[in-house]
Design a protein around this motif. Structure first.
Motif, PDB file in Angstrom:
ATOM      1  N   GLU A  29      -1.296  21.316 -72.997  1.00  0.00           N
ATOM      2  CA  GLU A  29      -1.998  22.328 -72.220  1.00  0.00           C
ATOM      3  C   GLU A  29      -3.024  21.698 -71.288  1.00  0.00           C
ATOM      4  O   GLU A  29      -3.197  22.126 -70.137  1.00  0.00           O
ATOM      5  CB  GLU A  29      -2.682  23.333 -73.154  1.00  0.00           C
ATOM      6  N   MET A  30      -3.689  20.638 -71.765  1.00  0.00           N
ATOM      7  CA  MET A  30      -4.701  19.966 -70.942  1.00  0.00           C
ATOM      8  C   MET A  30      -4.076  19.257 -69.759  1.00  0.00           C
ATOM      9  O   MET A  30      -4.471  19.469 -68.603  1.00  0.00           O
ATOM     10  CB  MET A  30      -5.484  18.963 -71.796  1.00  0.00           C
ATOM     11  N   TYR A  31      -3.076  18.401 -70.013  1.00  0.00           N
ATOM     12  CA  TYR A  31      -2.532  17.637 -68.887  1.00  0.00           C
ATOM     13  C   TYR A  31      -1.687  18.507 -67.962  1.00  0.00           C
ATOM     14  O   TYR A  31      -1.582  18.237 -66.759  1.00  0.00           O
ATOM     15  CB  TYR A  31      -1.805  16.377 -69.362  1.00  0.00           C
ATOM     16  N   ARG A  32      -1.099  19.593 -68.493  1.00  0.00           N
ATOM     17  CA  ARG A  32      -0.351  20.488 -67.628  1.00  0.00           C
ATOM     18  C   ARG A  32      -1.280  21.214 -66.647  1.00  0.00           C
ATOM     19  O   ARG A  32      -0.979  21.353 -65.453  1.00  0.00           O
ATOM     20  CB  ARG A  32       0.425  21.522 -68.456  1.00  0.00           C
ATOM     21  N   GLN A  33      -2.435  21.676 -67.136  1.00  0.00           N
ATOM     22  CA  GLN A  33      -3.368  22.391 -66.268  1.00  0.00           C
ATOM     23  C   GLN A  33      -3.927  21.483 -65.179  1.00  0.00           C
ATOM     24  O   GLN A  33      -4.151  21.922 -64.045  1.00  0.00           O
ATOM     25  CB  GLN A  33      -4.507  22.988 -67.097  1.00  0.00           C
ATOM     26  N   ILE A  34      -4.158  20.217 -65.506  1.00  0.00           N
ATOM     27  CA  ILE A  34      -4.654  19.265 -64.509  1.00  0.00           C
ATOM     28  C   ILE A  34      -3.604  19.064 -63.422  1.00  0.00           C
ATOM     29  O   ILE A  34      -3.912  19.015 -62.233  1.00  0.00           O
ATOM     30  CB  ILE A  34      -5.016  17.926 -65.179  1.00  0.00           C
ATOM     31  N   PHE A  35      -2.349  18.965 -63.845  1.00  0.00           N
ATOM     32  CA  PHE A  35      -1.248  18.819 -62.885  1.00  0.00           C
ATOM     33  C   PHE A  35      -1.178  20.040 -61.970  1.00  0.00           C
ATOM     34  O   PHE A  35      -1.054  19.913 -60.749  1.00  0.00           O
ATOM     35  CB  PHE A  35       0.069  18.649 -63.640  1.00  0.00           C
ATOM     36  N   GLU A  36      -1.269  21.239 -62.532  1.00  0.00           N
ATOM     37  CA  GLU A  36      -1.200  22.469 -61.728  1.00  0.00           C
ATOM     38  C   GLU A  36      -2.374  22.571 -60.763  1.00  0.00           C
ATOM     39  O   GLU A  36      -2.226  23.057 -59.645  1.00  0.00           O
ATOM     40  CB  GLU A  36      -1.170  23.688 -62.645  1.00  0.00           C
ATOM     41  N   GLN A  37      -3.532  22.097 -61.186  1.00  0.00           N
ATOM     42  CA  GLN A  37      -4.719  22.196 -60.346  1.00  0.00           C
ATOM     43  C   GLN A  37      -4.649  21.279 -59.125  1.00  0.00           C
ATOM     44  O   GLN A  37      -4.994  21.688 -58.011  1.00  0.00           O
ATOM     45  CB  GLN A  37      -5.969  21.851 -61.161  1.00  0.00           C
ATOM     46  N   PHE A  38      -4.179  20.049 -59.330  1.00  0.00           N
ATOM     47  CA  PHE A  38      -4.213  19.071 -58.249  1.00  0.00           C
ATOM     48  C   PHE A  38      -2.888  18.893 -57.510  1.00  0.00           C
ATOM     49  O   PHE A  38      -2.867  18.312 -56.424  1.00  0.00           O
ATOM     50  CB  PHE A  38      -4.699  17.730 -58.795  1.00  0.00           C
ATOM     51  N   PHE A  39      -1.796  19.399 -58.083  1.00  0.00           N
ATOM     52  CA  PHE A  39      -0.497  19.276 -57.419  1.00  0.00           C
ATOM     53  C   PHE A  39       0.239  20.621 -57.425  1.00  0.00           C
ATOM     54  O   PHE A  39       1.384  20.708 -57.872  1.00  0.00           O
ATOM     55  CB  PHE A  39       0.354  18.201 -58.112  1.00  0.00           C
ATOM     56  N   PRO A  40      -0.407  21.681 -56.954  1.00  0.00           N
ATOM     57  CA  PRO A  40       0.195  23.019 -57.036  1.00  0.00           C
ATOM     58  C   PRO A  40       1.462  23.177 -56.211  1.00  0.00           C
ATOM     59  O   PRO A  40       2.304  24.014 -56.520  1.00  0.00           O
ATOM     60  CB  PRO A  40      -0.923  23.931 -56.520  1.00  0.00           C
ATOM     61  N   GLU A  41       1.606  22.350 -55.159  1.00  0.00           N
ATOM     62  CA  GLU A  41       2.778  22.522 -54.304  1.00  0.00           C
ATOM     63  C   GLU A  41       4.092  22.239 -55.027  1.00  0.00           C
ATOM     64  O   GLU A  41       5.160  22.676 -54.600  1.00  0.00           O
ATOM     65  CB  GLU A  41       2.690  21.604 -53.063  1.00  0.00           C
ATOM     66  N   TYR A  42       4.019  21.541 -56.157  1.00  0.00           N
ATOM     67  CA  TYR A  42       5.235  21.227 -56.896  1.00  0.00           C
ATOM     68  C   TYR A  42       5.667  22.342 -57.847  1.00  0.00           C
ATOM     69  O   TYR A  42       6.789  22.339 -58.331  1.00  0.00           O
ATOM     70  CB  TYR A  42       5.052  19.933 -57.699  1.00  0.00           C
ATOM     71  N   ILE A  43       4.771  23.264 -58.132  1.00  0.00           N
ATOM     72  CA  ILE A  43       5.129  24.295 -59.121  1.00  0.00           C
ATOM     73  C   ILE A  43       4.938  25.714 -58.610  1.00  0.00           C
ATOM     74  O   ILE A  43       5.233  26.670 -59.331  1.00  0.00           O
ATOM     75  CB  ILE A  43       4.337  24.117 -60.446  1.00  0.00           C
ATOM     76  N   LEU A  44       4.462  25.874 -57.374  1.00  0.00           N
ATOM     77  CA  LEU A  44       4.249  27.220 -56.845  1.00  0.00           C
ATOM     78  C   LEU A  44       5.565  27.826 -56.386  1.00  0.00           C
ATOM     79  O   LEU A  44       5.927  27.807 -55.222  1.00  0.00           O
ATOM     80  CB  LEU A  44       3.248  27.196 -55.681  1.00  0.00           C
ATOM     81  N   SER A  45       6.288  28.367 -57.323  1.00  0.00           N
ATOM     82  CA  SER A  45       7.546  29.054 -57.035  1.00  0.00           C
ATOM     83  C   SER A  45       7.841  29.973 -58.202  1.00  0.00           C
ATOM     84  O   SER A  45       7.237  29.858 -59.266  1.00  0.00           O
ATOM     85  CB  SER A  45       8.695  28.052 -56.858  1.00  0.00           C
ATOM     86  N   GLU A  46       8.769  30.872 -58.012  1.00  0.00           N
ATOM     87  CA  GLU A  46       9.083  31.832 -59.074  1.00  0.00           C
ATOM     88  C   GLU A  46       9.629  31.120 -60.306  1.00  0.00           C
ATOM     89  O   GLU A  46       9.399  31.527 -61.436  1.00  0.00           O
ATOM     90  CB  GLU A  46      10.101  32.860 -58.570  1.00  0.00           C
ATOM     91  N   THR A  47      10.375  30.012 -60.097  1.00  0.00           N
ATOM     92  CA  THR A  47      10.999  29.322 -61.227  1.00  0.00           C
ATOM     93  C   THR A  47      10.163  28.163 -61.753  1.00  0.00           C
ATOM     94  O   THR A  47      10.442  27.637 -62.814  1.00  0.00           O
ATOM     95  CB  THR A  47      12.381  28.793 -60.822  1.00  0.00           C
ATOM     96  N   SER A  48       9.149  27.723 -61.029  1.00  0.00           N
ATOM     97  CA  SER A  48       8.221  26.680 -61.469  1.00  0.00           C
ATOM     98  C   SER A  48       8.932  25.405 -61.932  1.00  0.00           C
ATOM     99  O   SER A  48       9.274  25.255 -63.096  1.00  0.00           O
ATOM    100  CB  SER A  48       7.330  27.205 -62.597  1.00  0.00           C
ATOM    101  N   ASP A  49       9.120  24.470 -61.025  1.00  0.00           N
ATOM    102  CA  ASP A  49       9.774  23.206 -61.340  1.00  0.00           C
ATOM    103  C   ASP A  49       8.732  22.179 -61.781  1.00  0.00           C
ATOM    104  O   ASP A  49       7.901  21.749 -60.989  1.00  0.00           O
ATOM    105  CB  ASP A  49      10.537  22.710 -60.106  1.00  0.00           C
ATOM    106  N   TYR A  50       8.786  21.775 -63.050  1.00  0.00           N
ATOM    107  CA  TYR A  50       7.831  20.813 -63.592  1.00  0.00           C
ATOM    108  C   TYR A  50       8.422  19.407 -63.700  1.00  0.00           C
ATOM    109  O   TYR A  50       7.876  18.559 -64.399  1.00  0.00           O
ATOM    110  CB  TYR A  50       7.341  21.275 -64.964  1.00  0.00           C
ATOM    111  N   SER A  51       9.525  19.144 -63.010  1.00  0.00           N
ATOM    112  CA  SER A  51      10.151  17.831 -63.107  1.00  0.00           C
ATOM    113  C   SER A  51       9.244  16.734 -62.545  1.00  0.00           C
ATOM    114  O   SER A  51       9.296  15.589 -62.987  1.00  0.00           O
ATOM    115  CB  SER A  51      11.505  17.818 -62.385  1.00  0.00           C
ATOM    116  N   LYS A  52       8.401  17.077 -61.555  1.00  0.00           N
ATOM    117  CA  LYS A  52       7.503  16.072 -60.983  1.00  0.00           C
ATOM    118  C   LYS A  52       6.457  15.629 -62.005  1.00  0.00           C
ATOM    119  O   LYS A  52       6.098  14.440 -62.055  1.00  0.00           O
ATOM    120  CB  LYS A  52       6.809  16.636 -59.746  1.00  0.00           C
ATOM    121  N   LEU A  53       5.974  16.548 -62.829  1.00  0.00           N
ATOM    122  CA  LEU A  53       5.056  16.173 -63.908  1.00  0.00           C
ATOM    123  C   LEU A  53       5.738  15.203 -64.856  1.00  0.00           C
ATOM    124  O   LEU A  53       5.137  14.215 -65.301  1.00  0.00           O
ATOM    125  CB  LEU A  53       4.590  17.424 -64.657  1.00  0.00           C
ATOM    126  N   HIS A  54       6.992  15.475 -65.178  1.00  0.00           N
ATOM    127  CA  HIS A  54       7.788  14.591 -66.034  1.00  0.00           C
ATOM    128  C   HIS A  54       7.874  13.195 -65.408  1.00  0.00           C
ATOM    129  O   HIS A  54       7.727  12.175 -66.106  1.00  0.00           O
ATOM    130  CB  HIS A  54       9.178  15.197 -66.217  1.00  0.00           C
TER     131      HIS A  54
END
Length: 376
Positions: A29-54
């Motif tokens: 939850e901690m590292y996911r929220q940091i990713f969403e905060q600083f790299f929102p362009e990778y997950i701002l979509s209806e399906t939310s692609d988190y492959s870049k975090l991976h």
């Protein structure tokens, strides 16, 4: 640029760990929220692609910057990608790199010398930005953030990422000083001039958005003057357009799934509006939520929640005694209610519509044609 972005992500993880004293261990939850905060362009979509975090995590692990848990039961799937339940930051050897502190920065970048930490990669990128500013002190016109980013760094996303990281840490608006401007996700929706009052409804998912729009066209006095497609997590970007499209006295309501992400979106949006545009009234579409809960309760169905997102606090008081306890118990059981449960047939009953043409109930092409002709 993925290595540079992974390095920047690591810096933000370290900042978070030091600030909150997490002893180098960060849960998902901690590292996911940091990713969403600083790299929102990778997950701002209806399906939310988190492959870049991976990808970021794998790069950091390969470079021995973090350590993954070894036990197989410490891994799980999130949005179709496998993630560790926690990561451990590996303490590096003391770095002697401090060039940013003594570099004679361009006056507009002078505050960079005051930041506590800066990687060599970011330092070199700031030198590139500095060179651009020296060569282009007064451009003839401004261009968009991504256009300027491509011009400066050869990467259309880099300026935005740097602005959210080193720009935020140094309190320098890199977008503004580079004579550029941010653009936002466009509003997609329909207007109903016969509405009872000037209210705006944002709907999280596409099908529910179309159905509510179609139903409203058959009402003499629709409850909403505007219905917009929220586009999932994209809504957090879409709300930036509100001041340009609607007056401050218009009421805003939101309707989404009953699950952690469905509540995360409006809660974050509400926080953002309160900070940037406090004059707007942002509420939940209570009647639609209560109808959705009633359908679920009556049907006795179980929809398992596969989302690992956990919220410390979920705002449920708007549901009243009838819904608050029911939803809290549902979420505790890792279950959810998708808003698609409130389908076209249920909406017809809910709004007591008697005059809807039968062709709309049997011919999907008629529905699409009607929407295209009457609302676009």
């Amino acid at each position: 640029m993925i290595d540079e972005e992974a390095s920047e992500f690591l810096i933000q993880l370290k900042h978070y760990s030091e600030k909150h004293n997490h002893n180098k261990t960060l849960n998902f939850e901690m590292y996911r929220q940091i990713f969403e905060q600083f790299f929102p362009e990778y997950i701002l979509s209806e399906t939310s692609d988190y492959s870049k975090l991976h990808d970021f995590l794998n790069i950091m692990e390969e470079k021995k910057k973090i350590r993954f848990p070894k036990a197989e039961d410490k891994w799980f799937h999130f949005h179709g990608v496998e993630f560790p339940e926690e990561i451990i930051l590996i303490s590096p050897k003391s770095s002697t790199f401090t060039k940013w502190k003594t570099h004679p920065w361009h006056p507009i970048l002078a505050k960079l010398a005051t930041v506590e930490r800066m990687s060599k990669i970011v330092f070199e990128e700031m030198l590139i930005l500095e060179e651009f500013l020296q060569k282009n002190p007064n451009p003839n016109y401004s261009i968009s953030e991504k256009e300027r980013s491509l011009q400066i760094f050869g990467d259309e996303k880099r300026l935005g990422i740097l602005n959210r990281t080193i720009g935020k840490n140094s309190k320098i608006d890199l977008i503004k000083i580079s004579h550029s401007y941010s653009t936002f996700e466009p509003l997609t929706g329909y207007h109903f001039p016969k509405a009872n009052e000037s209210k705006i409804l944002f709907v999280e998912n596409r099908d529910a958005f179309f159905n509510l729009s179609l139903i409203s066209s058959f009402l003499d006095h629709p409850p909403y003057a505007h219905i917009y497609y929220g586009q999932g997590l994209n809504f957090l970007s879409i709300i930036e357009t509100l001041p340009y499209m609607h007056s401050r006295d218009e009421k805003i309501e939101y309707f989404g799934d009953i699950d952690p992400t469905g509540f995360y979106i409006p809660q974050k949006a509400k926080e953002k509006l309160k900070m940037d545009y406090p004059e707007y009234s942002f509420q939940y579409a209570t009647k639609l939520y209560l109808k959705l809960i009633g359908l679920h309760k009556r049907a006795g169905l179980n929809y398992k929640d596969k989302d690992k997102r956990k919220l410390r606090k979920i705002e449920l008081s708007f549901l009243g005694n009838y819904g608050e306890g029911y939803v809290k118990e549902l979420l505790d059981k890792k279950e959810r209610i998708p808003q698609e449960l409130l389908h076209m047939g249920e909406l017809i009953n809910f709004y007591k519509i008697k005059s809807i043409p039968k062709k709309f109930l049997s011919d999907h092409e008629e529905v699409i044609l009607f929407l295209m002709k009457n609302f676009t």
